[in-house]
Design an enzyme around this catalytic site. Sequence first.
Site, PDB file in Angstrom:
ATOM      1  N   GLU A 123       1.662 -16.387 -10.441  1.00 47.30           N
ATOM      2  CA  GLU A 123       0.384 -17.001 -10.840  1.00 47.30           C
ATOM      3  C   GLU A 123       0.437 -17.496 -12.281  1.00 47.30           C
ATOM      4  OE1 GLU A 123      -2.028 -17.733  -8.924  1.00 47.30           O
ATOM      5  OE2 GLU A 123      -2.061 -16.339  -7.247  1.00 47.30           O
ATOM      6  N   ARG A 127       0.141 -21.569 -13.097  1.00 42.43           N
ATOM      7  CA  ARG A 127      -1.093 -22.009 -13.773  1.00 42.43           C
ATOM      8  C   ARG A 127      -0.874 -22.191 -15.275  1.00 42.43           C
ATOM      9  NH1 ARG A 127      -6.087 -19.551 -10.326  1.00 42.43           N
ATOM     10  NH2 ARG A 127      -4.888 -18.804  -8.570  1.00 42.43           N
ATOM     11  N   ASP A 266       3.324 -20.283   2.010  1.00 49.87           N
ATOM     12  CA  ASP A 266       3.089 -21.716   1.759  1.00 49.87           C
ATOM     13  C   ASP A 266       4.051 -22.418   0.798  1.00 49.87           C
ATOM     14  OD1 ASP A 266       1.946 -20.166  -0.283  1.00 49.87           O
ATOM     15  OD2 ASP A 266      -0.062 -21.022  -0.111  1.00 49.87           O
ATOM     16  N   GLU A 435      -6.531 -27.891  -1.091  1.00 48.82           N
ATOM     17  CA  GLU A 435      -5.444 -28.382  -0.225  1.00 48.82           C
ATOM     18  C   GLU A 435      -5.798 -29.602   0.621  1.00 48.82           C
ATOM     19  OE1 GLU A 435      -6.306 -25.160  -0.563  1.00 48.82           O
ATOM     20  OE2 GLU A 435      -4.584 -24.431  -1.724  1.00 48.82           O
TER      21      GLU A 435
HETATM   22  C1  DMJ Z   1      -3.573 -22.493  -6.121  1.00 53.48           C
HETATM   23  O1  DMJ Z   1      -3.448 -21.513  -7.084  1.00 53.48           O
HETATM   24  C2  DMJ Z   1      -2.244 -23.084  -5.759  1.00 53.48           C
HETATM   25  O2  DMJ Z   1      -2.442 -24.299  -5.108  1.00 53.48           O
HETATM   26  C3  DMJ Z   1      -1.422 -22.148  -4.911  1.00 53.48           C
HETATM   27  O3  DMJ Z   1      -0.205 -22.711  -4.500  1.00 53.48           O
HETATM   28  C4  DMJ Z   1      -2.200 -21.766  -3.673  1.00 53.48           C
HETATM   29  N1  DMJ Z   1      -3.531 -21.348  -3.956  1.00 53.48           N
HETATM   30  C5  DMJ Z   1      -4.335 -21.949  -4.957  1.00 53.48           C
HETATM   31  C6  DMJ Z   1      -5.360 -22.957  -4.496  1.00 53.48           C
HETATM   32  O4  DMJ Z   1      -5.906 -22.763  -3.280  1.00 53.48           O
END
Ligand code: DMJ
Length: 549
Positions: A123, A127, A266, A435
């Site tokens: 994270e 970010r 994902d 998304e």
């Molecule tokens: C974000 O922090 C990123 O896109 C991550 O890959 C998946 N989840 C969240 C948004 O939904």
Amino acid sequence: MLNPVIISVGIAALAVFYYFQNKDISMSYKIEKILLLSFEDYKQNGWPYDVYGPISHSHRNMPRSGQPLGWIIVDTIDTLMLTYNYTQNDATKKKLLKNIEFIENWIENELDYNMDSEVNVFETTIRMLGGLLSGYYLSTQVEVGNPAVYFLKAVDLADRLALSFSNSPSGIPYSSVNLKTGEAIKNHVDNGASSTAEFTTLQLEFKYLASISGNKTYWTLAEQVYEPLYKVNDILNQYDGLVPIYTLPDTAQFWGQNIRFGSRGDSFYEYLLKQYLLTHEQTYYQLYRSAIDGMKKHLVKRSYPSGLTYIAEKPYGLNGLTSSKMDHLVCFMGGLLAMGATEGYTIKEARSMDFWDSDREDDWILAMQLTHTCYQMYHQLPAGLSPEIVVFNYPESERNQYEQISDTERISWWTSPTEDFFVKPLDGHNLQRPETVESIMFMYHLSNDTTYREWGEEILGNFEKNTAVKRNGRVEAYTSLNDCMHVPTSKRDNMESFWLAETLKYLYLLFQDNVNLHEIVFNTEAHPFPVLDKAKMDRLNLTTEWSLN
Ligand code: DMJ
């Protein structure tokens, strides 16, 4: 003499052109206003905290040290810079500039990553490191911002995050690290296993940093996870290119057999393709190809009765029963498949290129179908916004292939008007996730089909109508929802940082005309990096350092 028919057709065409152009400008202006309103509300009532509730104005930091990581601030800077670059409104430009300077000053003088706190490596990388790196990149491009501020802070943070690799015998990092002491810490639950998507979603950031700093160690560290992962688990033969969602970092062995493109799975798939797009390393396209072929073979399904295409889950391994559940998180796949097929060129251009083949044609069609399904996950809900998770319906005749949904259970679930999907009572919330609008943005620019702008406009309208926080009739902010199945909506007191970093950025880019998708790659948090220059990579000896042979 000019033919009057030709003249009137010409005038009509011009009128249509101006109508759409003005419409796109007004959509841009609307999004600029929402962005500024959301950010300035946070600045006034939540600054500089990491977590912010726009209803109560409550705020807190995430690390136990109590110091802020800049969660919302650093995640937002590049959205402000991009908007600054595109806006045609002088007053908006001035406000954006003021906010950019305010943030930059805070990052330079207040933000201190020397904090005695354990943070999640994934994270914090996507970010914070991602936000700083795209702040660096954009400030070299858009005549706003000081690149050195972002670069120095990025190096400082990356050096701390890199210590998460230090204790692991396999080379796979532990899931957390103490930013001050450098102690690498395993996941406290799940037998210490790391999420497979987490340690395979650091590579874009570390590779880009290697290229701008000239320090190859970042590249080597990030890349070292793949060889043990692929070899120990024999992914290509035993899993058809797919991966279970947990991995034990000491041995690189998978833990459990749960395979999905939703949470914890994902961005493993996303970063295979995006590494190829960023660096043009062929290995990653091959690994992506095998994963997509495996996905088509095992997970792509159609709902009953309308045949909406979705990506199912295999909770008990590839030979086990299928679950027809799909997280909203999976909705990035439309855009990813489209980018994988076209490499950022329009579909018209891509179809005439040497790389075009039947796999890519098939990927493109699947991209359109999945994006349509995700749009339906908004369109069919009373709030016009998607819930966190849906469960797709399947025909009675295929019941034995799926985890069974009992009739008594189903009674308490919300059923979509076409009966293609259900929502369980606890899955109906909306966290302002990006998304679907992300895929819509990619599909629009790669196809030039205005339907995608219409879908984006509808979704934006529903965010405006159903997520607005109002006081005395005035909109003050936008927030998450407890559920999308009832209107008026019940609001949840939290604004996610990705509302500013991703959702509003992708919506804004949907309505811009000059978005060059083969020159930039967005990290998984929508932070753009430039495609790396081949000559520079050669000079720095940045090459793929492993192979499956
Ligand atoms: C974000 O922090 C990123 O896109 C991550 O890959 C998946 N989840 C969240 C948004 O939904």
